[in-house]
Design a protein around this motif. Structure first.
Motif, short mmCIF file in Angstrom:
data_model
loop_
_atom_site.label_atom_id
_atom_site.label_comp_id
_atom_site.label_asym_id
_atom_site.label_seq_id
_atom_site.Cartn_x
_atom_site.Cartn_y
_atom_site.Cartn_z
N MET A 55 -1.78 14.83 4.05
CA MET A 55 -2.04 14.14 2.79
C MET A 55 -2.14 12.63 3.00
SD MET A 55 0.58 16.21 0.30
CE MET A 55 0.27 15.14 -1.11
N LYS B 289 0.83 -1.21 0.00
CA LYS B 289 0.00 0.00 0.00
C LYS B 289 0.87 1.27 0.00
CE LYS B 289 -4.35 1.68 1.36
NZ LYS B 289 -5.72 1.24 1.17
N LYS C 66 3.95 5.58 -5.76
CA LYS C 66 3.81 5.72 -7.22
C LYS C 66 3.12 7.02 -7.60
CE LYS C 66 3.38 0.86 -8.45
NZ LYS C 66 2.34 -0.11 -8.84
N MET C 67 2.36 7.59 -6.66
CA MET C 67 1.65 8.83 -6.97
C MET C 67 2.61 10.00 -7.18
SD MET C 67 -1.72 8.58 -4.52
CE MET C 67 -1.72 10.34 -4.34
N TYR C 68 3.77 9.97 -6.55
CA TYR C 68 4.68 11.12 -6.71
C TYR C 68 6.13 10.70 -6.92
CZ TYR C 68 6.01 10.35 -1.85
OH TYR C 68 6.49 9.79 -0.69
N ALA D 46 -5.36 11.82 4.86
CA ALA D 46 -6.54 11.93 3.99
C ALA D 46 -6.65 10.69 3.11
CB ALA D 46 -6.43 13.19 3.11
N TYR D 47 -5.52 10.24 2.62
CA TYR D 47 -5.50 9.08 1.73
C TYR D 47 -5.98 7.82 2.45
CZ TYR D 47 -3.51 5.73 -1.65
OH TYR D 47 -3.32 4.73 -2.57
N VAL E 132 -3.61 24.51 3.39
CA VAL E 132 -3.37 23.26 2.65
C VAL E 132 -3.71 22.09 3.56
CG1 VAL E 132 -1.69 21.83 1.44
CG2 VAL E 132 -1.57 24.31 1.22
N ASN F 280 5.78 17.15 -5.13
CA ASN F 280 4.55 16.65 -4.52
C ASN F 280 3.98 17.78 -3.67
OD1 ASN F 280 5.04 16.26 -1.49
ND2 ASN F 280 6.85 15.30 -2.40
N THR F 281 2.72 17.64 -3.28
CA THR F 281 2.03 18.77 -2.66
C THR F 281 2.61 19.16 -1.30
OG1 THR F 281 0.02 18.37 -3.91
CG2 THR F 281 -0.23 19.59 -1.87
N ARG G 241 -5.69 22.05 6.12
CA ARG G 241 -7.14 21.99 6.33
C ARG G 241 -7.85 21.41 5.10
NH1 ARG G 241 -9.84 27.33 7.61
NH2 ARG G 241 -11.62 26.06 8.18
N THR G 242 -7.36 21.76 3.92
CA THR G 242 -7.96 21.22 2.70
C THR G 242 -7.87 19.70 2.70
OG1 THR G 242 -7.41 23.24 1.50
CG2 THR G 242 -7.89 21.29 0.17
N TYR G 243 -6.81 19.18 3.28
CA TYR G 243 -6.67 17.73 3.39
C TYR G 243 -7.34 17.19 4.66
CZ TYR G 243 -3.74 17.43 -0.71
OH TYR G 243 -3.29 17.45 -2.01
N GLY G 244 -8.04 18.07 5.37
CA GLY G 244 -8.86 17.60 6.49
C GLY G 244 -8.19 17.60 7.85
#
Lengths: 456, 456
Positions: free
Chosen positions: B150, B73, B79-81, B153-154, B177, B110-111, B179-182
């Protein structure tokens, strides 16, 4: 047997495009010509050369050459941040539980935070080649200005940026990025130009617009020896440079036998949309393949979906050539509560003609739904998207959810033009629940369109 | 014949590391054990499990397994970044006119804007696997907090971040940022914890420190059911996760027969430096190759170059285990005029031991020279670097200029840990010429070191 498709496709250096593609060469119905606002006759390369570099003026009017060699120095610069990856959005697909296959071409892996750098380096290169001292430009959200600052720093050119005032205030950090790269940044409208002073007198307290910043930058270019104006969107030359997006995406698709059914791009002036779709459009125009193209614009600035296809000024100050395009009128300024970018009143004349010919469809979306899509995407795909790019995400999600209903296994490709790191004021409004939507009334649009130039 | 080296080396998916590397297994002199502050005896996995997830507690104390399988996992998330590119800094070389070959491993795509995501996803994964509700942490510059947000959130984990107050105020966008990811973000010191209230009472008006934010986060973790604390640097487990940087860099070097002579990393708590160098260090320890390693730290927080190798608390509140490390004392807080990050008072115990054994050298640099190097790099290489990363850039440039004098064709590799998009307040100070340097006096350091715990 087809190759295993990697999560992210990075082309090898040897596979990178060495030429741009000029879709106009393959269009049966060419876009209507740019007109000299004084004579209403088609502008010539000579006339355009007062505003643009000569080579760019030629590209602007070129309707015959489908492929244009990319100069080596630009290819070298491209290597600094390209290839941009074509990414399979596995995590988004899973989160949506859709049978659709979603791909995005990610253009945000560079300091300008967007695709704008592709044209900035090209325009700066031709200015340098012509022996100029510097260039002037406008910037809205700031990506273009940042991109141009980077390109000018690389080539040692002076860079003067007129930044739409509301962005200048909402995005002080953008200004600092540009300054770090050595650019001079002025909030627009300003009192440094005649047109700026006129607009300030007529609309005191205005938060500015792209059209108005363009007028100031054009004036600044024509009044300084050794300067030319450069523009980050709308123009044919920009679409040519941005074709690198679509060419890379197409090469990556071909390499792995990926056949997009639907190609989606956000549309402000049309630079990203045109760049992403044009090589695919070329295939469609030549009868080699078929695709559905969707342009996505904000409901607050709906030039394609609610504008008129007519000759209009490209700028508020009416100093630029007239272009036939889908437009809301050069005086149209979206409400300041619109944070989602894509604020330009018109649309690339090439995109406009393709849309008028029924080769592209268009949708407009509300900004709260755009930010919700952005957040959903960020949480599962990791990338914090720019509000502009998120317009395309919103429609890509809508399309994928339709596939979920119908069971169709469509392949969707969208352009993820950039990152949202400098858009956190807007994200904060969304996070706080204080973001609202703005939809201009028919009367507002009619009033703005009533001021289109007379073309008798 | 050696292959042509591309401008940027992206490993293929099949070439990506599937295991992390644990350098402690190859060290002859192991780092001194973490001690329980109450008993002064080595902590056990069981004791650490009150603070950390059990699997991470095991990794923390693991001195025997050189390779640790990366769970699928986490590989999927990587792999995403990832892969992060290894870039040849052709433009910087040209600008410096140096015979040196300069490479950098760029972790900013990456973010979170940095390498921190490599460990964030690992720590969040083990928390999820253990069935926890959430995690707590501290963040300084904000990269770690963003990275953790991040990852959480994932994986749908709750995320509580204590953010050093001066960063919270200078970087409101970082907060958004997260907060945007919770995530839930609290400025530290805060009145939400006992230790925070105590620090506020003792030092009213303090701008906070990493050590103090750590104490608050640890308290919050231990007082909530189903929570554990996670940390983005300093720890052995973090160095293990961050070894992905060095493993990828080494694979890319090996693929193209690149043999670095000098490897340079910025050093705050040691996460990037340790991650970048450890696989190379493994080769050195096993006698397979030789490299010069340089740790670069700010003059304002010089734990390696001016600190003491001694047992100390990892946090201001003295709730964490004692670690033997190079330290300035857990009460040391660099001046608020220091904007360049790397503010932690101590250093990873593994990095400290390697340094004490003479296997790593260290340099400290002034922040104005760091920002000048950052700007020079940005203008020619296009990437706007984080201030932290720019410490490594500064020394890489110094080394390349030495080569220019001597004519030596050294191969230099440095870690470009991240981007500076959220550091524009600091860049603005540099652009405005109002940035100054801060160097603690011997008295200041001695005063802080006088409070080291008694170890008799």
């Amino acid at each position: 047997m087809s190759k295993t498709i990697p999560y992210k496709i990075y082309l090898e250096e040897s596979e990178l495009p060495k030429q741009w593609y000029n879709v106009k060469a393959d269009m049966k119905n060419k876009p209507a010509p740019l007109l000299n606002p004084a004579t209403k006759k088609p502008v010539t390369v000579e006339e355009l050369s007062h505003v643009f570099c000569t080579e760019l003026a030629k590209q602007e009017l070129d309707e015959t050459n489908a492929y244009i060699d990319i100069p080596q120095k630009i290819l070298d610069f491209y290597k600094m941040y390209r290839p941009a990856p074509l990414v399979r959005a596995y995590c988004l697909e899973k989160a949506l539980d859709t049978p659709a296959k979603i791909y995005y071409k990610f253009e945000g892996n560079n300091t300008s935070g967007s695709h704008k750098l592709n044209s900035a380096i090209a325009q700066a290169y031709y200015a340098k080649q012509q022996g100029l001292k510097g260039v002037t430009t406008e910037t809205g959200a700031g990506q273009w200005g940042t991109a141009l600052s980077m390109a000018c720093a690389y080539l040692d050119l002076d860079c003067q940026v007129y930044m739409v005032k509301c962005s200048y205030e909402q995005k002080p950090f953008r200004r600092e990025v540009m300054r770090t790269y050595g650019a001079n940044v002025t909030p627009s409208p300003s009192d440094t130009t005649e047109v700026g002073r006129k607009i300030l007198a007529e609309f005191p307290g205005t938060t500015g617009s792209l059209g108005c910043a363009i007028s100031e930058a054009v004036e600044a270019a024509t009044k300084q020896e050794g300067y030319r104006y450069v523009l980050g969107s709308v123009l044919n030359q920009v679409l040519i440079h941005q074709s690198i997006i679509g060419l890379e995406a197409m090469a990556a698709c071909d390499k792995y036998d990926i056949k997009p059914d639907t190609i989606i791009g956000c549309a402000g002036g049309g630079s990203n949309l045109g760049g992403l779709i044009s090589p695919f459009m070329g295939r469609k125009l030549r009868g080699e393949a078929d695709y559905e193209f969707i342009a996505v614009e904000p409901m607050s600035c709906p030039s394609l979906t609610r504008g008129k296809y007519a000759y209009d000024f490209c700028d508020t100050g009416k100093v630029c050539p007239l272009a036939k395009m889908y437009t809301l009128g050069s005086g149209f300024i979206p409400s300041a509560n619109h944070a989602g970018g894509l604020r330009y009143h018109g649309m690339s004349s090439t995109v406009s003609q393709l849309y008028d010919d029924g080769l592209i469809t268009a949708r407009s979306v509300e900004q709260t739904s755009v930010f919700a899509a952005a957040q959903q995407f960020a949480k599962v795909e990791g990338i914090l998207p720019a509000p502009e790019s998120s317009h395309a995400i919103k429609v890509a999600i809508d399309e994928a959810l339709k596939c979920k209903e119908t069971g169709e296994e469509k392949t969707i490709l969208f352009g993820l033009t950039g990152t949202g790191y400098f858009d956190m004021v807007a994200y904060q409004r969304f996070n706080d629940g204080t973001m609202s939507d703005y939809i201009p009334t028919d009367e507002e649009i009619a009033k703005s369109l009533a001021k289109l130039p007379k073309m008798d």
